[in-house]
Design an enzyme around this catalytic site. Structure first.
Site, PDB file in Angstrom:
ATOM      1  CB  SER A 183       6.321  -0.969  -9.513  1.00 38.92           C
ATOM      2  OG  SER A 183       7.589  -0.362  -9.648  1.00 38.92           O
ATOM      3  CG  HIS A 211       2.859  -1.647  -6.791  1.00 43.10           C
ATOM      4  ND1 HIS A 211       2.026  -0.969  -7.667  1.00 43.10           N
ATOM      5  CD2 HIS A 211       3.976  -0.902  -6.692  1.00 43.10           C
ATOM      6  CE1 HIS A 211       2.637   0.128  -8.092  1.00 43.10           C
ATOM      7  NE2 HIS A 211       3.821   0.201  -7.515  1.00 43.10           N
ATOM      8  CE  LYS A 242       1.717   2.730  -5.799  1.00 39.93           C
ATOM      9  NZ  LYS A 242       2.889   2.757  -4.937  1.00 39.93           N
TER      10      LYS A 242
HETATM   11  C1  LIG Z   1       3.838   3.780  -4.400  1.00 39.61           C
HETATM   12  C2  LIG Z   1       4.786   3.156  -3.464  1.00 39.61           C
HETATM   13  C3  LIG Z   1       5.218   3.802  -2.306  1.00 39.61           C
HETATM   14  C4  LIG Z   1       4.819   5.221  -2.001  1.00 39.61           C
HETATM   15  O1  LIG Z   1       3.510   5.300  -1.556  1.00 39.61           O
HETATM   16  P1  LIG Z   1       2.878   6.743  -1.294  1.00 39.61           P
HETATM   17  O2  LIG Z   1       1.820   6.484  -0.279  1.00 39.61           O
HETATM   18  O3  LIG Z   1       2.371   7.242  -2.597  1.00 39.61           O
HETATM   19  O4  LIG Z   1       3.973   7.597  -0.750  1.00 39.61           O
HETATM   20  C5  LIG Z   1       6.038   3.119  -1.432  1.00 39.61           C
HETATM   21  N1  LIG Z   1       6.461   1.867  -1.696  1.00 39.61           N
HETATM   22  C6  LIG Z   1       6.087   1.219  -2.815  1.00 39.61           C
HETATM   23  C7  LIG Z   1       6.567  -0.175  -3.052  1.00 39.61           C
HETATM   24  C8  LIG Z   1       5.249   1.842  -3.735  1.00 39.61           C
HETATM   25  O5  LIG Z   1       4.900   1.206  -4.854  1.00 39.61           O
END
Ligand SMILES: *Cc1c(COP(=O)(O)O)cnc(C)c1O
Length: 396
Positions: A183, A211, A242
């Site tokens: 990220s 992502h 996301k």
């Molecule tokens: C955002 C993210 C998470 C967490 O996801 P949530 O559903 O918001 O708990 C886990 N792993 C990665 C790589 C992320 O970017």
């Protein structure tokens, strides 16, 4: 007792503020979208949400959520295995499996839980988890909850991964774990090479698609599609928070017996509430939509290419990527904060990151593109970048 503890917390909080690491929240008074309204009535263009496909305020998903709530109620008041599974949960699990070409799927309240609950039920002290150094916090926490031996390789560094695989050869089972897209840089994990090494050293592969799903790959189906690795990845985790609508929810999808064991033993699944029907109903609609057309993904990629090209032409130093994360490198921590603040004054929300979130001397502005951005949004953001970049001497 609390008096002493209170003093302690006040000191710690002060230290966080003095280090410039205190997180303040912006209060948004509209739906999440490319253009948002703040509490004071001002408007801003949003380039820092994970709303990659622009679905956070999608009318079809809102309608599906409302309809499901009317028909199936507000909540489940139970965990899945007691009396918290509706036919809808099974339908959504099937939709996720179809999307990723996997055998079965298990839903969680969040991907944080999916990662927190994936290692401990599967691996013991005889086994090895070989994890990328830039993996998400939830993977790090999940690994900590498991007794397996831990190996860490430098970000996307295949020579280092090979070294760690050699070191782990005496273990019973080995699994390589990586984020699909990291990220901070927006770089994509080299899944084809990771799968090659996994085969050479008899390891399994897990990828967190949070992502990358909906973003990476010719039609946005994630890293397995991008690198044609279908059948070579044993476990995928991902989020519905996301690209996939932006509400809440996570999943683990992959080999049948792995998912079956997680349903028996994964603690965040066994001891936490079921996803509410409205989220599940909207999730089913989401995968239906993505199956009908990849227009949103195509629009996102058009936006990524347009933005990157204009920014590079303006003289900015942009990290190479195939994702929707664009890192504009500034290399100086105070500059990154000043830059982000001036962008906010121009009505453009971007995030400035610096050490310890990124390595020392690697401060940057992170821009996240979305299918919801229209050309005029992008042009306005680019114009603001050029104006602020000139003011601060970043570009000429
Ligand atoms: C955002 C993210 C998470 C967490 O996801 P949530 O559903 O918001 O708990 C886990 N792993 C990665 C790589 C992320 O970017």
């Amino acid at each position: 007792m609390y008096g002493k503890f209170q003093n302690h917390l006040q000191d710690e909080l002060k230290a966080i503020k003095e280090a410039g690491l205190y997180k303040n929240e912006r209060n948004i008074a509209s739906a999440q979208s490319a253009e948002i309204t703040l509490q004071d009535g001002s408007k801003a263009l949003n380039f820092c949400a994970n709303n990659y496909l622009g679905l956070a305020d999608n009318p079809r998903l809102i309608e599906a959520a409302k309809k499901t709530m009317d028909q199936r109620g507000y909540g489940m008041s139970s965990v899945r295995f007691i009396c918290g599974t509706q036919d809808l949960h099974k339908q959504l699990e099937k939709a996720v499996s179809d999307y990723f070409h996997t055998e079965d799927t298990i839903l969680y309240a969040a991907c944080f839980d999916a990662n927190g609950g994936v290692f401990e039920p599967l691996f013991t002290a005889e086994d090895a988890i070989i994890s990328d150094s830039l993996n998400h916090a939830s993977i790090i926490d999940g690994v900590r909850l498991c007794k397996a031996q831990r190996f860490r390789y430098a970000n996307a560094d295949m020579a280092d991964l090979e070294e760690k695989l050699k070191e782990a050869q005496s273990c019973r089972f080995r699994i390589i774990v990586t984020d699909g897209v990291f990220s901070m840089d927006g770089n994509v994990a080299p899944m084809d090479k990771i799968c090659d090494l996994a085969e050479k050293y008899d390891a399994m592969v897990m990828v967190d698609e949070s992502h990358s799903a909906g973003v990476v790959g010719p039609t946005g189906h994630g890293v397995a599609e991008q690198f044609n690795c279908y059948g070579r990845i044993d476990i995928f985790t991902g989020t519905l928070g996301k690209a996939f609508g932006g509400a809440v929810g996570g999943f683990t999808t992959g080999r049948r017996e792995i998912i079956e064991m997680l349903r028996q033993r994964s603690r965040p699944y066994l001891f936490s509430n079921s996803l509410p029907p409205m989220i599940v109903g909207a999730g089913i609609e989401l995968f239906r939509m993505l199956g009908e057309s990849d227009e949103l993904h195509a629009r996102l990629m058009d936006n990524v290419v347009y933005f990157r090209e204009k920014m590079m032409a303006a003289g900015f130093d942009i990290k190479p990527t195939q994702s929707a994360i664009c890192a504009v490198m500034l290399y100086d921590a105070p500059l990154s904060q000043k830059f982000a603040a001036k962008m906010a004054e121009e009505g453009i929300f971007v995030t400035g990151f610096y050490y310890p979130v990124v390595p020392k001397g690697q401060a940057r502005i992170r821009v996240q593109l979305s299918a919801a951005h229209r050309r005029e949004h992008l042009d306005k953001a680019i114009a603001a970048f050029i104006k602020v970049g000139k003011e601060l001497g970043v570009i000429r």
